[in-house]
Scaffold this active site. Structure first.
Site, PDB file in Angstrom:
ATOM      1  N   GLU A  59      55.362  26.847  95.059  1.00 37.55           N
ATOM      2  CA  GLU A  59      55.698  25.416  95.074  1.00 37.55           C
ATOM      3  C   GLU A  59      55.323  24.781  96.417  1.00 37.55           C
ATOM      4  OE1 GLU A  59      57.515  28.033  94.553  1.00 37.55           O
ATOM      5  OE2 GLU A  59      59.331  27.634  93.421  1.00 37.55           O
TER       6      GLU A  59
ATOM      7  N   THR B  47      46.076  68.277  89.896  1.00 39.19           N
ATOM      8  CA  THR B  47      44.961  67.322  89.960  1.00 39.19           C
ATOM      9  C   THR B  47      44.322  67.358  91.354  1.00 39.19           C
ATOM     10  OG1 THR B  47      45.970  65.963  88.273  1.00 39.19           O
ATOM     11  CG2 THR B  47      44.376  64.862  89.681  1.00 39.19           C
TER      12      THR B  47
HETATM   13  C1  AOF Z   1      59.624  31.014  93.985  1.00 37.50           C
HETATM   14  N1  AOF Z   1      58.296  30.873  94.195  1.00 37.50           N
HETATM   15  O1  AOF Z   1      56.299  31.687  94.693  1.00 37.50           O
HETATM   16  C2  AOF Z   1      58.141  33.148  94.615  1.00 37.50           C
HETATM   17  C3  AOF Z   1      59.530  33.266  94.350  1.00 37.50           C
HETATM   18  O2  AOF Z   1      61.621  36.736 100.575  1.00 37.50           O
HETATM   19  P1  AOF Z   1      61.085  35.515  99.877  1.00 37.50           P
HETATM   20  O3  AOF Z   1      61.514  34.237 100.557  1.00 37.50           O
HETATM   21  O4  AOF Z   1      59.603  35.534  99.649  1.00 37.50           O
HETATM   22  O5  AOF Z   1      61.791  35.440  98.422  1.00 37.50           O
HETATM   23  C4  AOF Z   1      61.435  36.344  97.428  1.00 37.50           C
HETATM   24  C5  AOF Z   1      62.170  36.019  96.151  1.00 37.50           C
HETATM   25  O6  AOF Z   1      61.923  34.668  95.823  1.00 37.50           O
HETATM   26  C6  AOF Z   1      61.672  36.832  94.949  1.00 37.50           C
HETATM   27  O7  AOF Z   1      62.413  38.009  94.776  1.00 37.50           O
HETATM   28  C7  AOF Z   1      61.876  35.854  93.789  1.00 37.50           C
HETATM   29  O8  AOF Z   1      63.215  35.858  93.320  1.00 37.50           O
HETATM   30  C8  AOF Z   1      61.576  34.553  94.458  1.00 37.50           C
HETATM   31  N2  AOF Z   1      60.109  34.416  94.420  1.00 37.50           N
HETATM   32  N3  AOF Z   1      60.216  32.207  94.037  1.00 37.50           N
HETATM   33  O9  AOF Z   1      60.285  30.021  93.732  1.00 37.50           O
HETATM   34  C9  AOF Z   1      57.519  31.884  94.504  1.00 37.50           C
HETATM   35  N4  AOF Z   1      57.390  34.191  94.968  1.00 37.50           N
HETATM   36 ZN    ZN Z   2      60.812  29.881  96.526  1.00 36.80          ZN
END
Ligand code: AOF
Ligand code: ZN
Length: 372
Positions: A58, A202
């Site tokens: 976002e 392997t």
């Molecule tokens: C979103 N948009 O593009 C992503 C989200 O450690 P952070 O701040 O990167 O947070 C990671 C968590 O945020 C991840 O586990 C998921 O719940 C959310 N990821 N959320 O709105 C994003 N990558």
């Molecule tokens: Zn986020």
């Protein structure tokens, strides 16, 4: 009849799902997320989560926008987050930027988000629509969905076999069973997972590198996990010579302590697991790897490890390539060996099977754990 508005929304969501794909291999253990801003029917900004610890989709969409986000509609595959993680929370950011409406593909199952992001937006006057192309987004994020709810890695079992189910000839020749396009896809998959895993046999037979060889400019090698109950891996194995810091030897107390010290000196990491039926306890290993933030593993053989993994119930997805070759041989190895099962009623059932043609080969995939 689907309304024109819904059709348009599904088209937008399909577009941001494709954008999210670009993060494959770089974001784990985070989800793949894509987003875009629409104003007066026009796309004014796009973004995706590009790398772990980096800005969320976002934020990238807003920052890439050609106009102010004020009054626009945000289309995003995942529910905007509400927690302070590696980055600041997205839901307040959306409100601060005056975004009027958010179309969310899938609710984030992460317990720290899980509906709270949507509630926050609604309570701050943002119009929210949820549940668009959820199945597609779930499929795209099958790794994240398992990992965030269980803290266990999503486990893929991969094989390449002939039409008669063999993975090598009676002399052990296995290069190559599948065609070039299939092998390219394997390297793509290695780039996408956190780790690849093989059994010691392997290593002893094929001495693989287990790295990524793709034509892309940027690649990321996975961790290489060797399941080696007795610590038999030779110190000159390719996985110990090339990038040993990415190699993990999973062993048991049956291995010689001096050998384990030597392995550590070579740069590899050693995990001493309890044994189960005289081999590495795979469930323990999965828990340990989960704690190390390994969210996805591709098991690439051999047949003994593959059977143990299936029997222990750690496999989520079975994928493979079937090449139009017949090589025979009662003792030629097959994809899944081990001690096998005695009755068909004990057979492990693969569901949601899909198959497609890759040049002369067939690619198939199916699931053993229908939860994800
Ligand atoms: C979103 N948009 O593009 C992503 C989200 O450690 P952070 O701040 O990167 O947070 C990671 C968590 O945020 C991840 O586990 C998921 O719940 C959310 N990821 N959320 O709105 C994003 N990558
Ligand atoms: Zn986020």
């Amino acid at each position: 009849m689907e309304s024109t508005e819904n059709k348009e929304i599904r088209k937008w969501m399909a577009h941001v799902i494709r954008l999210a794909e670009k993060g494959k291999g770089w974001v784990h253990p985070n989800p793949l997320v894509g987003a875009m801003l629409v104003k007066n029917g026009n796309i004014i900004g796009e973004g995706f989560h590009a790398f772990f610890g980096g800005p969320h989709a976002e934020v990238n969409a807003v920052n890439n926008s050609t106009e102010t986000a004020q009054g626009s509609t945000l289309v995003v595959t995942f529910e905007p987050c509400i927690h302070q993680g590696k980055t600041s929370p997205c839901a307040p950011f959306i409100v601060e930027n005056g975004i009027a409406e958010v179309i969310v593909g899938l609710k984030d199952p992460n317990p720290v988000v899980n509906g709270k992001g949507i509630d926050y937006l609604k309570s701050h006057g943002v119009k929210v629509k949820t549940g668009v192309l959820e199945d597609e987004i779930r499929h795209q994020n099958e790794v994240f969905l398992k990992f965030i709810t269980s803290h266990l890695p999503f486990c893929i079992l991969k094989t390449a076999m002939t039409l008669d189910g063999k993975t090598a000839t009676i002399t052990g020749e296995s290069k190559w069973i599948s065609g070039e396009r299939s092998r390219k896809l394997v390297h793509e998959l290695r780039h996408q997972v956190s780790a690849v895993m093989v059994g010691i046999n392997t290593i002893l037979k094929d001495d693989p590198m287990l790295n990524v060889r793709r034509d892309e400019k940027k690649n990321k090698d996975p961790l290489k996990i060797i399941v080696d109950t007795y610590g038999k891996i030779p110190l000159n194995a390719n996985v110990l010579i090339h990038e040993p810091q990415l190699t993990i030897v999973a062993t048991t107390s049956a291995a010689a302590k001096d050998k384990l010290k030597e392995l550590e000196r070579s740069g590899a990491q050693v995990i001493v697991c309890p044994d189960k039926n005289k081999v590495v306890d795979l469930a323990f290993l999965m828990e340990t790897l989960g704690k190390m933030e390994v969210d996805s593993i591709m098991i690439e053989g051999g047949s003994t490890l593959s059977f143990s993994a299936l029997k222990e119930g750690i496999v989520d997805k079975f994928i493979g390539f079937i090449a139009p070759k017949i090589i025979g041989g009662a003792n030629a190895p097959t994809a899944v060996g081990g001690e096998g099962i005695g009755t068909l009623s004990e057979a492990m059932i693969v569901d949601r099977m899909k198959i497609k043609k890759l040049d002369d080969d067939f690619y198939f995939e199916g699931y053993l754990n229908s939860k994800y």
